[in-house]
Design an enzyme around this catalytic site. Structure first.
Site, PDB file in Angstrom:
ATOM      1  N   HIS A  98       0.899  -1.312   0.084  1.00  0.00           N
ATOM      2  CA  HIS A  98      -0.002   0.063  -0.104  1.00  0.00           C
ATOM      3  C   HIS A  98       0.862   1.235   0.045  1.00  0.00           C
ATOM      4  O   HIS A  98       1.856   1.454   0.583  1.00  0.00           O
ATOM      5  CB  HIS A  98      -0.861   0.161   1.377  1.00  0.00           C
ATOM      6  CG  HIS A  98      -1.971   1.057   0.952  1.00  0.00           C
ATOM      7  ND1 HIS A  98      -1.857   2.394   1.318  1.00  0.00           N
ATOM      8  CD2 HIS A  98      -3.274   1.092   0.411  1.00  0.00           C
ATOM      9  CE1 HIS A  98      -2.794   3.144   1.203  1.00  0.00           C
ATOM     10  NE2 HIS A  98      -3.645   2.398   0.790  1.00  0.00           N
ATOM     11  N   GLY A 176      -7.068   9.718  -0.147  1.00  0.00           N
ATOM     12  CA  GLY A 176      -7.454  10.535   0.959  1.00  0.00           C
ATOM     13  C   GLY A 176      -7.448  12.153   0.742  1.00  0.00           C
ATOM     14  O   GLY A 176      -7.398  12.706   1.450  1.00  0.00           O
TER      15      GLY A 176
HETATM   16  P1  13P Z   1      -9.230   6.762   0.325  1.00  0.00           P
HETATM   17  O1  13P Z   1     -10.313   6.144  -0.506  1.00  0.00           O
HETATM   18  O2  13P Z   1      -9.575   7.419   1.467  1.00  0.00           O
HETATM   19  O3  13P Z   1      -8.843   8.015  -0.973  1.00  0.00           O
HETATM   20  O4  13P Z   1      -8.258   5.835   0.291  1.00  0.00           O
HETATM   21  C1  13P Z   1      -7.942   5.072  -0.638  1.00  0.00           C
HETATM   22  C2  13P Z   1      -6.748   3.772  -0.203  1.00  0.00           C
HETATM   23  O5  13P Z   1      -5.607   4.185   0.036  1.00  0.00           O
HETATM   24  C3  13P Z   1      -7.471   2.574  -0.344  1.00  0.00           C
HETATM   25  O6  13P Z   1      -6.446   1.446   0.072  1.00  0.00           O
END
Ligand code: 13P
Length: 254
Positions: A98, A176
């Site tokens: 990730h 995010g």
């Molecule tokens: P968001 O949906 O909060 O942008 O995060 C995506 C993510 O990192 C999923 O692993």
């Protein structure tokens, strides 16, 4: 070729024990056996057992996932969690690479590859996460970064194990931030990753491997993103913390 869409809720380092159990109950009751879509929740380590119990008791098809694993089997690795420990907690699937582990914790492409192989060798499914930073995108390096991360992440992974691998394309700048890749940009990256898998393995395997999009996916943009021919679902952060929003995204995938 029809690929079963797959949607993951990555809870990251959020919630507490009560809230994680409550969210799991809500998700399981909303989704039930979720026909036509594979659904997983990626739960903080301390809450895996509690959430796993909720899933088992509900009879839901929601799969229990972990957010990371060690590339080592056991031993003096303080703070690490092994694949066998995850399996002991009924985990079925795990994230590797990730972007928050790559860019915040500093995991290298090689470590991510070792984790991917360890997970597969241990019997877990893997979601290998790749994606470029905003600086890399501006420098025109998106495809090169994805290629480097896919090749290193799958180093030594046999064609036979690829059925248990999903790729998550998560542009770092979209995570995010509320900024989402346009459906066309996301589709372009996904198509290139699929072609790369085709050249690394075979065109059949390239067509069969699922590629999720992640980065500010929400009920309001999920339908358009998932309508793209090479987008096979989503990896959801913020919106996975609300049962109603997560359900809407799963329905968009269906
Ligand atoms: P968001 O949906 O909060 O942008 O995060 C995506 C993510 O990192 C999923 O692993």
């Amino acid at each position: 070729m029809s690929r079963t869409p797959t949607v993951g809720g990555n809870w990251k380092m959020n919630l507490d024990r009560d809230a994680s159990v409550a969210l799991a109950r809500d998700v399981c009751s909303r989704l039930g056996d979720a026909p036509g879509v594979e659904v997983a929740v990626f739960v903080p380590f301390p809450y895996l057992l509690g959430v796993g119990r909720v899933i088992a008791d509900s009879g839901s098809a929601v799969r229990l996932g972990a957010q990371d694993l060690s590339d080592q089997d056991n031993g003096a690795f303080t703070g690490e969690v092994s694949a066998s420990m995850l399996i002991d907690c009924a985990v079925k699937t795990v994230l590797a690479g990730h972007s928050e582990r790559r860019h915040v914790v500093g995991e290298t492409d090689q470590l991510v590859g070792a984790k991917t192989r360890k997970a597969l060798d241990s019997g877990l499914d893997v979601i290998l996460c790749v994606g470029e930073t905003i600086e890399q995108r501006r420098a025109g390096q998106t495809d090169a970064v994805n290629e480097r991360q896919v090749r290193a992440g799958l180093e030594g992974v046999s064609p036979g194990d690829m059925a248990r691998v999903t790729i998550a394309y998560e542009p770092v700048w979209a995570i995010g931030t509320g900024m989402t890749a346009t459906p066309a940009d996301a589709q372009d990256a996904h198509a290139k990753i699929r072609a790369l898998l085709g050249s690394m393995y075979s065109s059949v395997l390239g067509e069969e491997t699922r590629i999720q999009y992640g980065g500010s996916m929400k009920p309001g943009n999920a339908v358009e993103l998932m309508a793209q021919p090479d987008i096979d679902g989503g990896l959801i952060g913020g919106a996975s913390l609300k049962g109603e929003d997560f359900q809407a995204i799963v329905e968009a995938a269906r």
